[in-house]
Design an enzyme around this catalytic site. Structure first.
Site, PDB file in Angstrom:
ATOM      1  N   SER A 117       0.827  -1.200   0.000  1.00 42.03           N
ATOM      2  CA  SER A 117       0.000   0.000   0.000  1.00 42.03           C
ATOM      3  C   SER A 117       0.871   1.264   0.000  1.00 42.03           C
ATOM      4  O   SER A 117       1.650   1.459  -0.923  1.00 42.03           O
ATOM      5  CB  SER A 117      -0.961  -0.032   1.187  1.00 42.03           C
ATOM      6  OG  SER A 117      -1.974   0.936   1.030  1.00 42.03           O
ATOM      7  N   ASP A 167      -8.587  -2.844  -6.932  1.00 40.23           N
ATOM      8  CA  ASP A 167      -8.014  -2.602  -5.612  1.00 40.23           C
ATOM      9  C   ASP A 167      -9.056  -1.949  -4.701  1.00 40.23           C
ATOM     10  O   ASP A 167      -9.610  -0.885  -5.018  1.00 40.23           O
ATOM     11  CB  ASP A 167      -6.792  -1.695  -5.752  1.00 40.23           C
ATOM     12  CG  ASP A 167      -6.085  -1.470  -4.434  1.00 40.23           C
ATOM     13  OD1 ASP A 167      -5.046  -2.087  -4.209  1.00 40.23           O
ATOM     14  OD2 ASP A 167      -6.598  -0.662  -3.621  1.00 40.23           O
ATOM     15  N   HIS A 190      -6.716  -5.677  -1.153  1.00 45.96           N
ATOM     16  CA  HIS A 190      -5.702  -4.640  -0.992  1.00 45.96           C
ATOM     17  C   HIS A 190      -4.594  -5.203  -0.104  1.00 45.96           C
ATOM     18  O   HIS A 190      -4.833  -5.499   1.068  1.00 45.96           O
ATOM     19  CB  HIS A 190      -6.313  -3.389  -0.359  1.00 45.96           C
ATOM     20  CG  HIS A 190      -5.366  -2.232  -0.242  1.00 45.96           C
ATOM     21  ND1 HIS A 190      -4.884  -1.559  -1.342  1.00 45.96           N
ATOM     22  CD2 HIS A 190      -4.816  -1.631   0.834  1.00 45.96           C
ATOM     23  CE1 HIS A 190      -4.087  -0.589  -0.941  1.00 45.96           C
ATOM     24  NE2 HIS A 190      -4.008  -0.612   0.387  1.00 45.96           N
TER      25      HIS A 190
END
Length: 401
Positions: A174, A272, A341
């Site tokens: 991330s 995502d 994610h």
């Protein structure tokens, strides 16, 4: 009916089994605080020292290193940064002292055959700018020192043996995956020329796209981050030199990756979950909350919303293509269609019976094949909802970038 005592006993057994499982996966790794970095100004938002967790390599992996950066979003103004510094994402004083290593960082050969015995480092994220900032706000006692933290940690690890590395990987999830992109060539430059260096970005390819209202929510957000943290001067010069009056747009990977020199691999969902929740349909652009249920579970989307989401996938793949990922021999990708994610830090998605599969390949094998150049890896999944190996519902929070 199960009695209350039986339920308590079953719960206790489940907890014990979970702890055993975590320990078997090399879970408990202690924290290292870089006290010496404070004198260099390499500090978290609150001025505390940066930190990482280090599990030493062994055997054939003793000279191989993985430096993995955790995620955690960004802070774009004084108010959000002040709030952030009261958490472990802004202060090492609040960080847990032990951290679980799994997935890419697992020490188990069976579940992580290509990297299990490498030196594995989890870098804690406490600067709020994906390790790009270098500024101070004395009035609010805030330190935006991401770049200094990155350099201090790499210097410390080099002194502990990484200067002799045969192989080295910079990875992240991330906001950490974005950091792995933005700092990839720098990481290469800080290591010996003889080291084989590559980077891995997990859920870090955030795209430059409009939101459902037609606005530029994410562009405005990243511009604020870059300005507050003084990031522009530390974004890759190969990108900023090409962006004219908009160098802050080099926060977006699609502009940076085009000119990167170091090999890099992208693990990402074309859907995502963080990007759909925060780039495509952020709360600020969804005043009527029409997207609330859809963002929680794609099965709850209307046909019109699904069309918008499919268009978002098209935009994502176009950005990947324009970044040169599809035609570069040094770049690789694993793009699935899961509403997910971050997928390399958890065993269940990295390499298990429940892991997502694209082209008969799981993420762990795809990454290993690419790193060791056993074969080119460009895995692209079919459109949602085609992949039955995807988890049923995304379990990440809406703000876990």
């Amino acid at each position: 009916m199960i009695s209350a005592r039986s339920r308590q006993w079953l719960s206790l057994v489940a907890i014990v089994l979970t702890i055993i499982s975590l320990k078997a996966d090399g879970a408990s790794v202690g924290i290292t605080f870089l006290q010496d970095a404070v004198a260099k100004g390499a500090v978290c938002l609150d001025g505390s020292p940066p930190a990482y967790h280090f599990d030493k390599g062994s055997g054939t992996g003793v000279n191989n290193w993985i430096v993995h950066i955790e995620g955690g979003g960004w802070c774009e103004d004084v108010a959000t940064c002040l709030s952030r510094k009261k958490t472990d994402l802004g202060s090492s004083k609040l960080m847990v002292k032990q951290f679980g290593f799994s997935g890419l960082l697992s020490s188990q050969q069976k579940s992580n055959p290509d990297f299990y015995n490498w030196n594995r480092i989890k870098v804690r994220y406490c600067d709020g700018s994906s390790f790009t900032g270098d500024a101070v706000d004395p009035a609010n006692n805030l330190f935006f020192r991401g770049r200094r933290i990155f350099d201090a940690i790499i210097a410390d690890l080099s002194a502990k043996g990484m200067k002799n590395a045969k192989n080295a990987i910079l990875s992240g999830c991330s906001a950490g995956g974005l950091a792995a992109i933005l700092n990839c060539d720098r990481f290469r430059a800080l290591l010996p020329a003889t080291t084989k260096v590559k980077c891995i970005s997990d859920a870090g390819f955030f795209i430059h796209a409009k939101d459902v209202s037609g606005g530029q929510h994410i562009e405005t957000f990243y511009s604020k981050v870059a300005k507050l943290h003084g990031s522009v001067k530390n974004l890759p010069a190969s990108c900023t030199s090409r962006m004219g009056m908009r160098p802050e747009l080099c926060f977006f990977p699609q502009y940076v990756v085009q000119t990167m020199q170091t090999p890099i691999f992208f693990i990402n969902s074309a859907y995502d979950s963080w990007q759909i929740k925060n780039i495509l349909a952020p709360t600020a652009a969804d005043k009527g909350k029409a997207w609330k249920n859809c963002k929680l579970d794609l099965k709850k989307c209307t046909p019109a919303q699904l069309n918008v989401i499919q268009d978002f996938r098209t935009s994502f793949l176009l950005a990947i293509n324009r970044a040169g990922v599809l035609n570069s021999p040094s770049k690789g990708m694993f793009i699935d269609s899961c509403y997910a994610h971050c997928q390399i830090g958890k065993q269940i998605t990295w390499s298990s019976d429940s892991s997502p599969v694209v082209g008969s390949t799981k993420i762990a094998k795809a990454v290993g094949d690419w790193y060791y150049e056993r074969s080119p890896v460009r895995k692209l999944d079919c459109p949602y909802p085609c992949n039955p190996t995807c988890p049923k519902v995304d379990t990440e929070s809406a703000l876990d970038g």
